[in-house]
Scaffold this motif. Structure first.
Motif, PDB file in Angstrom:
ATOM      1  N   ILE A  58      14.750 -45.861  14.676  1.00 52.34           N
ATOM      2  CA  ILE A  58      13.832 -46.995  14.545  1.00 52.34           C
ATOM      3  C   ILE A  58      13.440 -47.190  13.088  1.00 52.34           C
ATOM      4  CG2 ILE A  58      11.573 -47.907  15.217  1.00 52.34           C
ATOM      5  CD1 ILE A  58      11.821 -46.121  17.764  1.00 52.34           C
ATOM      6  N   ARG A  59      13.623 -48.402  12.588  1.00 50.13           N
ATOM      7  CA  ARG A  59      13.169 -48.779  11.237  1.00 50.13           C
ATOM      8  C   ARG A  59      12.102 -49.856  11.402  1.00 50.13           C
ATOM      9  NH1 ARG A  59      14.269 -48.797   5.862  1.00 50.13           N
ATOM     10  NH2 ARG A  59      16.069 -47.424   6.075  1.00 50.13           N
ATOM     11  N   CYS A  60      10.897 -49.546  10.978  1.00 48.37           N
ATOM     12  CA  CYS A  60       9.762 -50.421  11.220  1.00 48.37           C
ATOM     13  C   CYS A  60       9.490 -51.408  10.094  1.00 48.37           C
ATOM     14  CB  CYS A  60       8.499 -49.579  11.455  1.00 48.37           C
ATOM     15  SG  CYS A  60       8.664 -48.369  12.785  1.00 48.37           S
ATOM     16  N   CYS A  94       7.205 -51.655  14.242  1.00 52.31           N
ATOM     17  CA  CYS A  94       7.872 -50.649  15.068  1.00 52.31           C
ATOM     18  C   CYS A  94       8.158 -51.193  16.464  1.00 52.31           C
ATOM     19  CB  CYS A  94       7.015 -49.395  15.168  1.00 52.31           C
ATOM     20  SG  CYS A  94       6.760 -48.509  13.624  1.00 52.31           S
ATOM     21  N   GLU A  95       7.180 -51.897  17.024  1.00 50.62           N
ATOM     22  CA  GLU A  95       7.357 -52.466  18.365  1.00 50.62           C
ATOM     23  C   GLU A  95       8.496 -53.474  18.370  1.00 50.62           C
ATOM     24  OE1 GLU A  95       4.554 -54.239  21.914  1.00 50.62           O
ATOM     25  OE2 GLU A  95       4.068 -54.785  19.850  1.00 50.62           O
ATOM     26  N   LYS A  96       8.569 -54.303  17.349  1.00 48.38           N
ATOM     27  CA  LYS A  96       9.630 -55.307  17.268  1.00 48.38           C
ATOM     28  C   LYS A  96      10.995 -54.645  17.125  1.00 48.38           C
ATOM     29  CE  LYS A  96      11.096 -59.379  14.634  1.00 48.38           C
ATOM     30  NZ  LYS A  96      10.755 -60.282  13.484  1.00 48.38           N
ATOM     31  N   THR A 134      10.139 -41.164   8.216  1.00 48.61           N
ATOM     32  CA  THR A 134       8.712 -41.436   8.346  1.00 48.61           C
ATOM     33  C   THR A 134       8.412 -42.545   9.348  1.00 48.61           C
ATOM     34  OG1 THR A 134       8.937 -42.824   6.371  1.00 48.61           O
ATOM     35  CG2 THR A 134       8.083 -40.607   6.066  1.00 48.61           C
ATOM     36  N   HIS A 135       9.396 -43.384   9.653  1.00 45.68           N
ATOM     37  CA  HIS A 135       9.215 -44.397  10.689  1.00 45.68           C
ATOM     38  C   HIS A 135       9.240 -43.710  12.063  1.00 45.68           C
ATOM     39  CE1 HIS A 135      10.588 -47.893   7.957  1.00 45.68           C
ATOM     40  NE2 HIS A 135      10.605 -46.806   7.220  1.00 45.68           N
TER      41      HIS A 135
END
Length: 515
Positions: A160-162, A198-200, A378-379
Motif C-alpha cells: 500500500i502506497r498512501c 491509504c483508504e483510496k 512507513t505507509h
C-alpha cells in the motif's frame, strides 16, 4: 514528510530497515468490529479451509529485482502464496503473498524444516531483507530452509502506497509538535489526509491487514510448506506477531525465537511511553560514552530541536532540516552502537549550522533515495498498526499527557506524545484491540531475547511477554548490550544459546543473562 515515529527496525548486514514497532493487535468483542462490519478476529477460525488453499503448490522461481532492491543470488527462489482476503470467508476472494526461500545447506545434521523470519515494522519487507540477513543466520541454514515473506499490505504482497513522493516531501513543513492552534489544525488535517490516501489506495484490503490476519496467513504458509510445526524467528514487531501466532495456534508452536521483544501489556499510548523511555535510555548511554553528563547532553540536544522548531537549518541539498527530520536523524544511529560516531558528527555539524548530516540520516530512515523517491515501509506500518490499535487519543487527552511524556524524555517525549494522537487520527477503519492476546497455554517453550540497551523495544518487554505467554512457555534470555536486537550483535553467549535452542532444541534456564 511522512511522520513515522513509532520507531523500530532491524539491523541486517549493516543496513537499517526502517519500520515501527506497532502497538496492540488481535481482536475480540463487539468493540473490535471495523466500520466495514468485519467480525472480531477471535471469532474467526481456520477450520475447514478449502483444499484450493491448503493443497496449493508453490511455483518457486528466480527472484526478480524490485524498485527498492536488486535481485538476490541464485540460491534464492521466490513464489506467491494464495491466502484469503477475509479470513472470515476463507472460500472467498484471495490475495497473493510474496515469499522467498533458500533451502537448507545440509552438512550439519538432518533438515529440521522451514524457519520463518519476520524482521519487524510492521511493514518491513521480508523478501528484500532475508538475503541480506542470511549471513547473520548462516549457522541455522545448515538445518533449516530460510524463509521470509512480505506480509499482506507490504511490498510485493499488495503493498500500500498512501502518498506520492511529491506529497511526502511537501508535508515536511508540517510541525509534528504543534505550538499554536493553527499548527494543531495543520497537524491533524495532515494525519486525516494520510488516512484517506491509504483508504483510496488499499480499498477493501485496509480492513484485512491486521496482525491477526497475518498470523493466520503464517499458519497456512506452514501447511503449504509442509511443516507440522511452526519454527519462527521474529524481531521487533515480529515478536508481537509471534506471540499472537502462539496464542492462536499453541499446538503448532515448534521452536520460536522472539528477539527485541514488544511489550504485549502496553496499549498504543503505553508503547509510545515505552519508546520515549527506551530511546532516552539509549541516548543517555551514548552521551556517557562521549564523556558527557546525560542530563546536560539531553538539554543541549533539546535546545537544538527547539531552535529547529522555530528556524530549520540549511543543508547542502537545498532542503531544510526541520525539527521532525532532525529527531528522526538522531533516532537512527541509536539503533546500533556502531553508528554512535555518526551521531556525534551529525550533532556537531548541526550545532555549527549545517543540517546536512542529520538530514541524510533521516532520509535513510525514511527510505528516501537521492532522486527523491520514498519507500513504502512507513505507509504499510501505519495501515497495519492503525487496524490493530483501538485507542484514538483526543487532542485534549494528548495535551494532558504531554508533561508526562516530557518527564520521561526531554528529547523524544514531546514528539512521541503528539504522535500518540496524530498517528491514527480519523482513521477510516476502527482498531481491533487495546493489547494483543498472546497467552499460549500448552505451547512448547518460546525463547525471548531482551537487550538492556534496546531503544525501540525496551528490555522490560521480554519479561512481560514471558509472563503473558504463560508459565512454562515464555523463557527469557537477557543480553547486557546496546542497540536494537541481540542475536548477531556480537555476543557469543546470545548467539550460541539461540543456536542451541533452534538446532538441538536445548532450552536455557529462564532468566539466563549474557554480559
Amino acid at each position: 514528510m511522512l511522520r513515522c515515529v513509532r520507531w523500530a527496525a532491524v539491523v541486517a548486514a549493516g543496513l537499517l530497515v526502517a519500520g515501527c514497532s506497532g502497538g496492540s493487535s488481535g481482536g475480540g468483542g463487539d468493540e473490535g468490529k471495523a466500520r466495514s462490519g468485519q467480525p472480531s478476529p477471535s471469532s474467526v477460525t481456520s477450520a475447514a479451509l478449502p483444499a484450493s488453499l491448503t493443497s496449493q503448490k508453490l511455483d518457486w522461481g528466480r527472484c526478480k529485482a524490485t524498485s527498492d532492491s536488486a535481485a538476490p543470488g541464485d540460491e534464492w527462489r521466490c513464489a506467491t502464496l494464495k491466502v484469503p482476503l477475509d479470513w472470515a470467508k476463507p472460500d472467498g476472494a484471495t490475495i497473493g503473498l510474496a515469499l522467498i526461500r533458500a533451502k537448507a545447506s545440509g552438512g550439519s545434521g538432518k533438515r529440521i524444516g522451514s524457519l520463518l523470519f519476520n524482521f519487524g515494522g510492521p511493514g518491513g519487507s521480508g523478501v528484500s531483507t532475508m538475503p541480506y540477513y542470511a549471513s547473520t543466520v548462516s549457522a541455522l541454514r545448515a538445518r533449516y530452509d530460510l524463509v521470509s515473506w512480505d506480509p499482506r499490505g507490504v511490498g510485493a504482497s499488495e503493498g500500500i502506497r498512501c502518498r506520492s513522493d511529491k506529497d511526502i516531501q511537501s508535508a515536511e513543513s508540517i510541525d509534528a509538535t504543534p505550538d499554536t492552534p493553527a499548527e494543531e489544525t495543520a497537524y491533524f488535517q495532515d494525519a486525516a489526509d494520510f488516512g484517506k490516501g491509504c483508504e483510496k489506495a488499499a480499498g477493501t484490503l485496509i480492513a484485512h491487514v491486521s496482525t491477526t490476519d497475518t498470523a493466520r496467513d503464517m499458519d497456512l504458509m506452514r501447511q503449504v510448506l509442509g511443516d507440522t510445526k511452526m519454527h519462527y524467528f521474529g524481531i521487533s514487531y515480529g515478536t508481537e506477531l509471534g506471540g499472537v501466532y502462539a496464542h492462536l495456534f499453541p499446538e503448532k508452536v515448534g521452536r520460536l525465537i522472539l528477539d527485541a521483544v514488544v511489550d504485549p501489556t502496553a496499549d498504543s499510548v503505553g508503547q509510545e511511553k515505552n519508546q520515549a523511555a527506551g530511546f532516552q535510555r539509549a541516548l543517555d548511554d551514548y552521551l556517557k560514552s562521549t564523556g558527557q553528563d546525560p542530563d546536560q547532553g539531553s538539554r543541549k540536544i533539546a535546545g537544538l530541536l527547539k531552535r529547529l522548531d522555530a528556524t530549520p537549518l540549511p543543508t547542502s541539498s537545498g532542503r531544510k532540516l526541520t525539527q521532525s527530520l532532525a529527531i528522526t536523524g538522531i533516532v537512527l544511529p541509536l539503533y546500533s552502537q556502531d553508528s554512535w560516531p555518526t551521531l556525534t558528527s551529525a550533532l556537531k555539524a548541526a550545532e555549527e549550522g549545517d543540517g546536512s548530516e542529520l538530514l541524510s540520516l533521516a532520509d535513510q530512515y525514511n527510505e528516501r533515495d537521492s532522486s527523491g523517491h520514498y519507500g513504502t515501509t512507513t505507509h504499510s506500518q501505519r495501515v497495519i498498526s492503525c487496524l490493530d490499535d483501538k485507542e484514538r487519543p483526543t487532542l485534549a487527552e494528548t495535551k494532558k499527557r504531554l508533561a508526562e511524556f516530557e518527564k520521561i524524555s526531554p528529547v523524544f517525549g514531546d514528539f512521541l506524545g503528539w504522535d500518540s494522537a496524530g498517528w491514527c487520527h480519523d482513521w477510516p477503519v476502527a482498531g481491533q484491540w487495546d493489547t494483543p492476546e498472546v497467552n499460549a497455554p500448552g505451547a512448547a517453550p518460546i525463547l525471548l531475547v531482551g537487550n538492556t540497551g534496546d531503544p525501540a523495544t525496551p528490555y522490560e518487554g521480554a519479561r512481560r511477554m514471558a509472563d503473558e505467554l504463560g508459565k512454562g512457555v515464555g523463557v527469557e534470555l537477557t543480553w547486557k548490550g546496546e542497540g536494537h536486537g541481540a542475536y548477531g550483535s556480537g555476543s557469543d553467549c546470545v548467539d550460541s544459546t539461540v543456536n542451541a535452542y533452534l538446532l538441538s532444541g536445548s532450552v536455557p534456564k529462564d532468566g539466563k543473562v549474557c554480559s
